[in-house]
Design a protein around this motif. Structure first.
Motif, PDB file in Angstrom:
ATOM      1  N   ILE B  83       0.875  -1.177   0.000  1.00 58.29           N
ATOM      2  CA  ILE B  83       0.000   0.000   0.000  1.00 58.29           C
ATOM      3  C   ILE B  83       0.912   1.226   0.000  1.00 58.29           C
ATOM      4  O   ILE B  83       1.726   1.403   0.901  1.00 58.29           O
ATOM      5  N   SER B  84       0.784   2.010  -1.069  1.00 57.76           N
ATOM      6  CA  SER B  84       1.622   3.213  -1.191  1.00 57.76           C
ATOM      7  C   SER B  84       0.753   4.457  -1.004  1.00 57.76           C
ATOM      8  O   SER B  84      -0.013   4.825  -1.898  1.00 57.76           O
ATOM      9  N   PHE B  85       0.847   5.050   0.177  1.00 58.73           N
ATOM     10  CA  PHE B  85       0.197   6.343   0.399  1.00 58.73           C
ATOM     11  C   PHE B  85       1.154   7.420  -0.108  1.00 58.73           C
ATOM     12  O   PHE B  85       2.345   7.407   0.243  1.00 58.73           O
ATOM     13  N   VAL B  86       0.649   8.339  -0.928  1.00 55.68           N
ATOM     14  CA  VAL B  86       1.450   9.522  -1.268  1.00 55.68           C
ATOM     15  C   VAL B  86       0.641  10.763  -0.902  1.00 55.68           C
ATOM     16  O   VAL B  86      -0.592  10.738  -0.949  1.00 55.68           O
ATOM     17  N   PRO B  87       1.325  11.839  -0.505  1.00 53.82           N
ATOM     18  CA  PRO B  87       0.634  12.985   0.099  1.00 53.82           C
ATOM     19  C   PRO B  87      -0.473  13.603  -0.745  1.00 53.82           C
ATOM     20  O   PRO B  87      -1.569  13.816  -0.260  1.00 53.82           O
ATOM     21  N   ALA B  88      -0.186  13.891  -2.001  1.00 53.86           N
ATOM     22  CA  ALA B  88      -1.202  14.545  -2.839  1.00 53.86           C
ATOM     23  C   ALA B  88      -0.778  14.515  -4.296  1.00 53.86           C
ATOM     24  O   ALA B  88       0.416  14.522  -4.605  1.00 53.86           O
TER      25      ALA B  88
END
Lengths: 197, 201
Positions: B83-88
């Protein structure tokens, strides 16, 4: 009086410090322009013997571009993470193959790539993915990238290595260089007559 | 009075020096010239996750840019998940992170792993952003509404409503095996992620 001297000393030191950083920022703020002298950067040791042989290096270890045995050096600043670089990779390969297929050019024009912010693993991934045959170097801490002006990627710099003096930049632009054949003709013209020609 | 002025000058120059020593942001692709909002340097981390390796990964279902909804539990027993969360969307670093994962699909395949990319942006924004990248092979999920609910569940929602730059590796049993809540200003190294995936074999 003594206090004033101390303050002046501190002030002088701080101004020197600021000037140094400002100078560094200015030096790293712009890429070398056409006509400029290419900065004396130190590149990491090539990983493979074949890469040392290609560049004509007679030692193992970091090297300067002035040690590359060629008349002209094409430098691509890329990143594995850059979609433009990914799209451009086949065109860059075409240029490299075109040079290798020309007996009059293959030993005169060499190519290297610098992976801005890329580790050795990431550079290897890019190389394997696109079958890149010229030497690619990692720049994980962006130190080379910074020395070359914090450029966007891909960025191409062509340096004339002929002569023993300064190495003049003959091409310095961001983005695609366009048609490889025309690009090759253009840089051949700009670099002038070749050694022994 | 003149002493005070001298001290003030020294202080000003000190601050100038410190500012000039800030960390450079990673190289930007020419692909995104003029399209990226400059965030400047941000606090490296602005949240605290309670999750740790060995915990069961919280399940979620989110809409994706392809139109279908994707649940984490869909991959139970079949695939490892990154799972890759990136800021925006449309911000520096983020715009240079997923395009890298996009060209190394084979590395994920070899490790029996899928990637799920998540941001708190809405679907149209994510669609436009990933199209600019040339499309991506992995599902891109929107945690837009309720805003950042999944990011909050994973403890990576920042105080400004964006997420951390975070990687969670979830194995086929649904257990979290690796967490990297990364410095938001830097891109995680690919080899570290691949080493973690190798350790799942």
């Amino acid at each position: 009086m003594r206090n004033r001297t101390v303050v002046l000393l501190i002030l002088s030191f701080m101004i020197s410090c600021f000037t140094l950083y400002a100078g560094a920022a200015r030096a790293s703020g712009l890429p070398p322009a056409e006509g400029d002298t290419f900065p004396e950067i130190l590149l990491p040791s090539p990983q493979k013997w074949s890469e040392r042989e290609y560049l004509g290096l007679d030692h193992v270890g970091p090297f300067k571009i002035s040690q590359v045995k060629a008349d002209t050096l094409i430098i691509e600043i890329f990143s594995m993470y850059c979609p433009y670089c990914q799209k451009e990779a086949p065109v860059v390969n075409e240029l490299h193959q075109m040079i290798l297929s020309r007996p009059d050019l293959r030993n005169k024009i060499k190519m290297i790539g610098i992976g801005a912010g890329n580790s050795q693993f990431e550079v290897n991934a890019f190389r394997n993915l696109y079958g890149i045959a010229f030497p690619l170097f990692p720049d994980p801490e962006f130190s080379l990238h910074k020395a070359l002006g914090d450029v966007r990627t891909p960025y191409f710099i062509v340096v004339n290595l002929k002569g023993s003096g300064s190495h003049k930049v003959i091409y310095s632009r961001v983005g695609s260089f366009g048609d490889p054949r025309q690009f090759l003709e253009s840089i051949s013209r700009k670099s002038g007559p070749r050694k022994g020609a | 009075m003149s002493r005070r002025i001298s001290y003030l000058i020294v202080l000003t120059i000190c601050v100038g020096c410190l500012l000039s020593m800030r960390t450079p942001l990673p190289a930007a692709s020419e692909q995104f010239r003029g399209k990226i909002f400059s965030t400047g340097e941000m606090p490296p981390v602005d949240s605290r996750t309670e999750l740790k390796p060995g915990d069961k990964a919280p399940d979620f279902t989110l809409p994706s840019i392809s139109g279908e909804s994707v649940s984490l539990s869909r991959f139970l027993g079949t695939k490892n998940v990154v799972i890759s969360f990136v800021p925006a969307a449309w911000t520096p670093v983020c715009s240079d992170q997923w395009p890298g994962y996009n060209v190394v699909k084979s590395m994920f395949d070899e490790r029996d792993t899928v990637m799920l990319g998540i941001t708190v942006d809405n679907i149209p924004t994510l669609y436009a952003w990933t199209e600019e990248m040339g499309g991506v092979w992995f599902p891109v999920l929107s945690d837009f509404w309720p805003h950042g609910a999944v990011a909050r569940k994973y403890g990576v929602l920042r105080s400004d409503g964006t997420t951390e730059r975070a990687l969670f590796v979830v194995d086929k049993q649904g257990m979290i095996r690796y967490i990297d809540v990364h410095n938001i200003n830097e891109r995680p190294k690919l080899e570290v992620l691949m080493q973690e995936l190798d350790s799942l074999k």
